[in-house]
Design a protein around this motif. Sequence first.
Motif, PDB file in Angstrom:
ATOM      1  N   PRO A   1       7.357  -6.218   4.351  1.00  0.00           N
ATOM      2  CA  PRO A   1       7.230  -5.119   5.309  1.00  0.00           C
ATOM      3  C   PRO A   1       5.774  -4.892   5.699  1.00  0.00           C
ATOM      4  N   CYS A   2       5.602  -4.355   6.887  1.00  0.00           N
ATOM      5  CA  CYS A   2       4.261  -3.901   7.286  1.00  0.00           C
ATOM      6  C   CYS A   2       3.992  -2.564   6.593  1.00  0.00           C
ATOM      7  N   THR A   3       2.830  -2.430   5.977  1.00  0.00           N
ATOM      8  CA  THR A   3       2.441  -1.194   5.293  1.00  0.00           C
ATOM      9  C   THR A   3       0.961  -0.933   5.549  1.00  0.00           C
ATOM     10  N   GLY A   4       0.486   0.159   4.965  1.00  0.00           N
ATOM     11  CA  GLY A   4      -0.932   0.468   5.106  1.00  0.00           C
ATOM     12  C   GLY A   4      -1.826  -0.579   4.484  1.00  0.00           C
ATOM     13  N   ALA A   5      -1.247  -1.501   3.680  1.00  0.00           N
ATOM     14  CA  ALA A   5      -2.052  -2.537   3.034  1.00  0.00           C
ATOM     15  C   ALA A   5      -2.323  -3.725   3.948  1.00  0.00           C
ATOM     16  N   ASN A   6      -1.501  -3.915   4.989  1.00  0.00           N
ATOM     17  CA  ASN A   6      -1.697  -5.101   5.830  1.00  0.00           C
ATOM     18  C   ASN A   6      -1.730  -4.800   7.325  1.00  0.00           C
ATOM     19  N   VAL A   7      -1.804  -3.504   7.703  1.00  0.00           N
ATOM     20  CA  VAL A   7      -1.927  -3.171   9.124  1.00  0.00           C
ATOM     21  C   VAL A   7      -3.036  -2.138   9.327  1.00  0.00           C
ATOM     22  N   LYS A   8      -3.485  -2.037  10.568  1.00  0.00           N
ATOM     23  CA  LYS A   8      -4.410  -0.991  10.990  1.00  0.00           C
ATOM     24  C   LYS A   8      -3.667  -0.068  11.940  1.00  0.00           C
ATOM     25  N   LEU A   9      -3.751   1.242  11.714  1.00  0.00           N
ATOM     26  CA  LEU A   9      -3.062   2.227  12.530  1.00  0.00           C
ATOM     27  C   LEU A   9      -4.037   2.936  13.454  1.00  0.00           C
ATOM     28  N   THR A  10      -3.642   3.061  14.725  1.00  0.00           N
ATOM     29  CA  THR A  10      -4.387   3.897  15.670  1.00  0.00           C
ATOM     30  C   THR A  10      -3.425   4.897  16.296  1.00  0.00           C
ATOM     31  N   ALA A  11      -3.931   6.104  16.626  1.00  0.00           N
ATOM     32  CA  ALA A  11      -3.125   7.156  17.234  1.00  0.00           C
ATOM     33  C   ALA A  11      -3.873   7.690  18.450  1.00  0.00           C
TER      34      ALA A  11
END
Length: 239
Positions: A101-111
Amino acid sequence: MRTNFRIAAAATTTLVAALALTACGGGSDEAKAGGRPDASSSAAAPATGGPAPAAGDAAGSKGSDADKGTGTGSGKHTGTPAKSTGKSTKKPSGGGGTDAPCTGANVKLTATAVNRPINHILLTVTNTGKTMCNAYDAPAVSFSNAQQSPIAVDKDTIPQAVVSLAPGASAYAMVRTLGEDDGGKSYNTGQVVVYFRGKVGMESTGPSAYAALSKSVAVVDSQAMATYWQSDLSSIEAW
């Protein structure tokens, strides 16, 4: 004396003839009574051919027929064996051959707060890892630490397939912060916290991701709602 000699000779001849006749008649009677057969009956018997075949010879004859394959035994195999193609029909699950799964460990989040539709925030996650990950279901969005549970999710936005992200690829979700007035209490926030879903059910998995907004926005938790993750931004731009 000559006369007596002739009479005696004639008597002797008559006696010999009588004995011969008696002997011939006695031989026939003996043969009829089951005694030794006379020579005449044996000589008259017709030939019956050679000796009868032995039991082993008869069995051998049947065995020859079986060897030739002319029998109708039930042990004959008439089926055709299946051929193996050597190929597996099993397909990898989760897209891209991985269930990660994609999680905070392998993605960058922008809002990003968008102008249209009003009161909406665009969430973008980008795979920063070296392997593919899956953005399962919808983001579990919170705006403050006081929020008891994530905001609602719009079931009408479920994608047709799992959103799989190769390294560097992105997925998108839209968040509504305000809706119809329901008497809920409004508050302002400048941050978004996203928890990620696992493959099974709606449970959260892995570390969360945090993103800061460029400006504060008004939020009412009971009115807020999020879409599912999408691979195509255009599918939710007007949501």
